[in-house]
Design an enzyme around this catalytic site. Structure first.
Site, mmCIF file in Angstrom:
data_model
loop_
_atom_site.group_PDB
_atom_site.id
_atom_site.type_symbol
_atom_site.label_atom_id
_atom_site.label_comp_id
_atom_site.label_asym_id
_atom_site.label_seq_id
_atom_site.Cartn_x
_atom_site.Cartn_y
_atom_site.Cartn_z
ATOM 1 N N TYR A 104 61.538 -48.517 -61.108
ATOM 2 C CA TYR A 104 60.646 -47.707 -61.934
ATOM 3 C C TYR A 104 61.262 -47.336 -63.277
ATOM 4 O O TYR A 104 60.764 -46.463 -63.986
ATOM 5 C CB TYR A 104 60.233 -46.452 -61.165
ATOM 6 C CG TYR A 104 59.365 -46.799 -59.964
ATOM 7 C CD1 TYR A 104 58.011 -47.041 -60.135
ATOM 8 C CD2 TYR A 104 59.916 -46.920 -58.696
ATOM 9 C CE1 TYR A 104 57.219 -47.381 -59.042
ATOM 10 C CE2 TYR A 104 59.140 -47.257 -57.611
ATOM 11 C CZ TYR A 104 57.786 -47.496 -57.781
ATOM 12 O OH TYR A 104 56.999 -47.832 -56.708
ATOM 13 N N PHE A 135 63.046 -40.784 -50.180
ATOM 14 C CA PHE A 135 61.889 -40.510 -51.041
ATOM 15 C C PHE A 135 60.596 -41.127 -50.499
ATOM 16 O O PHE A 135 59.510 -40.755 -50.925
ATOM 17 C CB PHE A 135 62.143 -41.012 -52.460
ATOM 18 C CG PHE A 135 62.359 -42.489 -52.580
ATOM 19 C CD1 PHE A 135 61.291 -43.387 -52.629
ATOM 20 C CD2 PHE A 135 63.650 -42.999 -52.643
ATOM 21 C CE1 PHE A 135 61.512 -44.738 -52.749
ATOM 22 C CE2 PHE A 135 63.867 -44.362 -52.758
ATOM 23 C CZ PHE A 135 62.801 -45.250 -52.803
ATOM 24 N N ASP A 136 60.702 -42.050 -49.544
ATOM 25 C CA ASP A 136 59.476 -42.651 -48.996
ATOM 26 C C ASP A 136 59.829 -43.380 -47.700
ATOM 27 O O ASP A 136 60.963 -43.854 -47.508
ATOM 28 C CB ASP A 136 58.855 -43.629 -49.993
ATOM 29 C CG ASP A 136 57.434 -44.025 -49.573
ATOM 30 O OD1 ASP A 136 56.854 -43.333 -48.722
ATOM 31 O OD2 ASP A 136 56.933 -45.037 -50.094
ATOM 32 N N ILE A 163 56.759 -53.588 -56.803
ATOM 33 C CA ILE A 163 57.799 -53.557 -57.829
ATOM 34 C C ILE A 163 58.600 -54.837 -57.728
ATOM 35 O O ILE A 163 58.736 -55.412 -56.647
ATOM 36 C CB ILE A 163 58.699 -52.313 -57.686
ATOM 37 C CG1 ILE A 163 59.394 -52.298 -56.326
ATOM 38 C CG2 ILE A 163 57.910 -51.023 -57.921
ATOM 39 C CD1 ILE A 163 60.428 -51.199 -56.171
ATOM 40 N N PHE A 210 66.543 -49.593 -50.028
ATOM 41 C CA PHE A 210 65.499 -49.811 -49.022
ATOM 42 C C PHE A 210 66.087 -50.482 -47.786
ATOM 43 O O PHE A 210 66.833 -51.472 -47.911
ATOM 44 C CB PHE A 210 64.384 -50.714 -49.574
ATOM 45 C CG PHE A 210 63.587 -50.095 -50.666
ATOM 46 C CD1 PHE A 210 62.532 -49.237 -50.404
ATOM 47 C CD2 PHE A 210 63.909 -50.367 -52.000
ATOM 48 C CE1 PHE A 210 61.795 -48.684 -51.427
ATOM 49 C CE2 PHE A 210 63.176 -49.804 -53.027
ATOM 50 C CZ PHE A 210 62.115 -48.952 -52.742
ATOM 51 N N TYR A 258 59.706 -49.852 -43.702
ATOM 52 C CA TYR A 258 60.836 -49.603 -44.615
ATOM 53 C C TYR A 258 61.141 -48.111 -44.674
ATOM 54 O O TYR A 258 60.281 -47.261 -44.423
ATOM 55 C CB TYR A 258 60.518 -50.121 -46.023
ATOM 56 C CG TYR A 258 59.477 -49.294 -46.748
ATOM 57 C CD1 TYR A 258 59.844 -48.235 -47.581
ATOM 58 C CD2 TYR A 258 58.121 -49.562 -46.583
ATOM 59 C CE1 TYR A 258 58.875 -47.474 -48.216
ATOM 60 C CE2 TYR A 258 57.156 -48.823 -47.215
ATOM 61 C CZ TYR A 258 57.541 -47.764 -48.036
ATOM 62 O OH TYR A 258 56.594 -47.007 -48.662
#
Length: 584
Positions: free
Chosen positions: A127, A81-82, A101, A144, A71
């Site tokens: 979040y 961010f990731d 999540i 995502f 991902y």
């Protein structure tokens, strides 16, 4: 992203205290926070865009499944961010049990392997208003891009799909069998990790003995030689959490496309299958017999490795004497002439673990389709079978020295026609015992009556031997069907003419027709022909009379002056008597 802890792994749930605070804040701000829905309000659920769906989707992600996926995570402005790609590690986790999540849990549901999705996760499913300090701001909508690479469940078993099953299945794989197979190994997403085809040989191993991963042991059971299967193995029946080297990651499902080449068990014996048995089999091959046979030799998957037909020549050998592989030695015994049989030989009775040449690999099961042309034993006599015998007129039979005329058909024992007197429009002529025909046929003609028909089987040592003759293969057993047309008594050895009664008292005077004291060749010939015509004597049968009379004259014309005198003329019986006296 796989476990709670470092900020980079942000998709997992927050600690319990932070989670409670997040829920309170969400209740306070209602649904006014986060990205607006298409209708202008905030998002209530995950937005899923399936922008690549594979054609085949045999399985979709369900709650409780273990998944492996890549991902990229970004904000609405595109800032990342990731990313699992940056860590060079797939995300691997169980779905739907609270370890992700909520938005990601929901977004993965129903996904297929190799499917690509874009997920938009609203804050209350990500979040929330707390975010992740220094990484994800409060009330952030998360984006995502996900590609699913693997999915399995702890309840899974090995999945077997038969792609091709041959119509004939002589045996199926069982525990403790030794198998030879080709395979292509891939991960569930199609990434290849291994193949036997690139190694130039099959993968050879025992089944159910701990030599293979458990899933392959199970997936091979029940396979037939020549069968193709697709075998899907969950990780706990493959390499589990450890994976294997750099090619099989942790918790990876494996897919094998397998072609079974052959199978045998160390306890196997030679297997015989009669394909065609001619009627009237009166004799079966035993150890010590010499056999001529044709064969096609193939591996268990049908690959042809040798054929006597391609050489247009039978394979000739002794049976049960160690001249051929043990399995063939066993498999040929008990066969009939003309029989077709299939002989399946396990490797320990063939060429063993090493194989031979470049066509028979190690540990290969061999299959021979054999056609027995003939066999004999070096001690075999001539076999004679009377087909017809005219009893009423059978007063005298053929014997050594007799001149006979006979018709014959000659063939091999498999029915191949070789020669026939009928092709020449006249009977064959021979003097028995004069070595003018093969020994076995000479024997077969003796004792026949005129008009009698016989079947005579002649082994090669009484025919044309190992070398054969023109039109006759080496070591061939010959089958004759003969009919005796006529028979004449022969003459004693060395005689060209015999008297039926005592010759004239003064033979020379009778022979000297013009009474001039000498007998030239013409006068001699006239006299002998007269004796034959009057039935007083007979010439050697089966020869040209003129030549025989000429030879007689040469024998009597001792000084070779072209005429016979009274001193020169002697009967052969007198000559033989004189020779006896000389020897004494």
């Amino acid at each position: 992203m796989l476990r709670a802890g470092p900020p980079s792994h942000i998709l997992l749930r927050l600690p319990l205290l932070q989670l409670l605070l997040l829920l309170l804040l969400l209740q306070a701000v209602g649904r006014g926070l986060g990205r607006a829905s298409p209708g202008g309000g905030p998002l209530e659920d995950v937005v899923i865009e399936r922008y690549h769906i594979p054609r085949a989707c045999p399985r979709e992600v369900q709650m409780g499944d273990f998944v492996r996926y890549h991902y990229n995570g970004t904000f609405e402005d595109g800032k990342k961010f990731d990313s699992s790609y940056d860590r060079h590690t797939l995300a691997a986790i169980v779905v739907g049990v609270g370890r992700l999540i909520t938005g990601m849990d929901r977004g993965l549901m129903g996904m297929c392997v190799n499917e690509r999705r874009r997920l938009i996760v609203p804050p209350h499913l990500g979040y929330g208003s707390i975010g992740v300090a220094g990484l994800i701001p409060p009330d952030a909508t998360l984006y995502f891009d996900v590609v699913l690479l693997d999915v399995w469940n702890k309840e899974d078993t090995v999945q077997v799909s038969t792609l091709l099953r041959p119509p004939h299945c002589p045996r199926m794989v069982q525990d403790s069998d030794f198998v030879r197979y080709h395979y292509n190994g891939t991960l569930l997403d199609g990434t290849a990790f291994d193949t036997s085809y690139s190694k130039g040989g099959t993968y050879d191993t025992y089944v159910g003995s701990g030599w293979l991963i458990k899933g392959m042991d199970l997936g091979l059971l029940g396979m037939c030689p020549g069968e193709r299967r697709k075998i899907i193995i969950p990780p706990f029946l493959a390499y589990g959490e450890k994976g294997y080297g750099t090619v099989i990651p942790s918790q990876a499902s494996l897919v094998f496309h397998v072609l079974l080449i052959d199978v045998h068990n160390p306890k196997d014996t030679v297997q015989l299958e009669t394909l065609e048995l001619p009627p009237g089999c009166v004799r079966r091959a035993v150890a010590g017999d010499f056999m001529r046979y044709h064969y096609n030799g193939s591996l268990m998957d049908g690959t042809l490795f040798d054929s006597s037909y391609s050489r247009n020549h039978t394979y000739n050998t002794y049976v049960g004497q160690g001249y051929i592989i043990p399995g063939m030695d066993q498999g040929l015994q008990g066969s009939c002439i003309g029989e077709r049989r299939r002989i399946t030989i396990p490797p320990h009775l063939a060429y063993g673990e090493n194989g031979t040449g470049d066509k028979i690999p190690g540990s290969a099961v061999l299959i021979f389709d054999v056609h027995v042309i003939d066999f004999h034993n070096p001690a075999d006599p001539v076999e004679i079978k009377t087909l017809f015998r005219p009893l009423e007129t059978c007063n005298e039979t053929a014997k050594l020295g007799d001149f006979v005329r006979y018709h014959y058909n000659c063939s091999l024992l498999d029915g191949t026609r070789l020669f026939s007197s009928h092709d020449y429009g006249a009977p064959q002529e021979a003097t028995l015992g004069a070595h003018k025909v093969i020994e076995g046929l000479d024997t077969g003609l003796q004792g026949m009556c005129v008009g009698e028909r016989r079947q005579v089987v002649v082994p090669p040592h009484l025919a044309h031997g190992e070398s054969g003759a023109r039109g006759v293969p080496g070591s061939a057993v010959l089958l004759f069907e003969v009919e005796l047309v006529s028979r004449e008594d022969g003459l004693p050895t060395g005689y060209l003419f015999v008297w039926h009664e005592d010759p004239p008292a003064n033979l020379f005077e009778h022979m000297d027709l013009n009474k001039d004291g000498e007998v030239p060749a013409e006068e001699f010939s006239t006299f002998i022909k007269a004796q034959v015509s009057e039935g007083k004597g007979r010439l050697l049968p089966g020869q040209d009379p003129e030549k025989t009379i000429g030879d007689m004259f040469q024998n009597q014309d001792r000084n070779q002056d072209g005429k016979i005198t009274a001193d020169e003329l002697k009967l052969k019986s007198d000559e033989d008597q004189e020779r006896v006296h000389e020897e004494l």
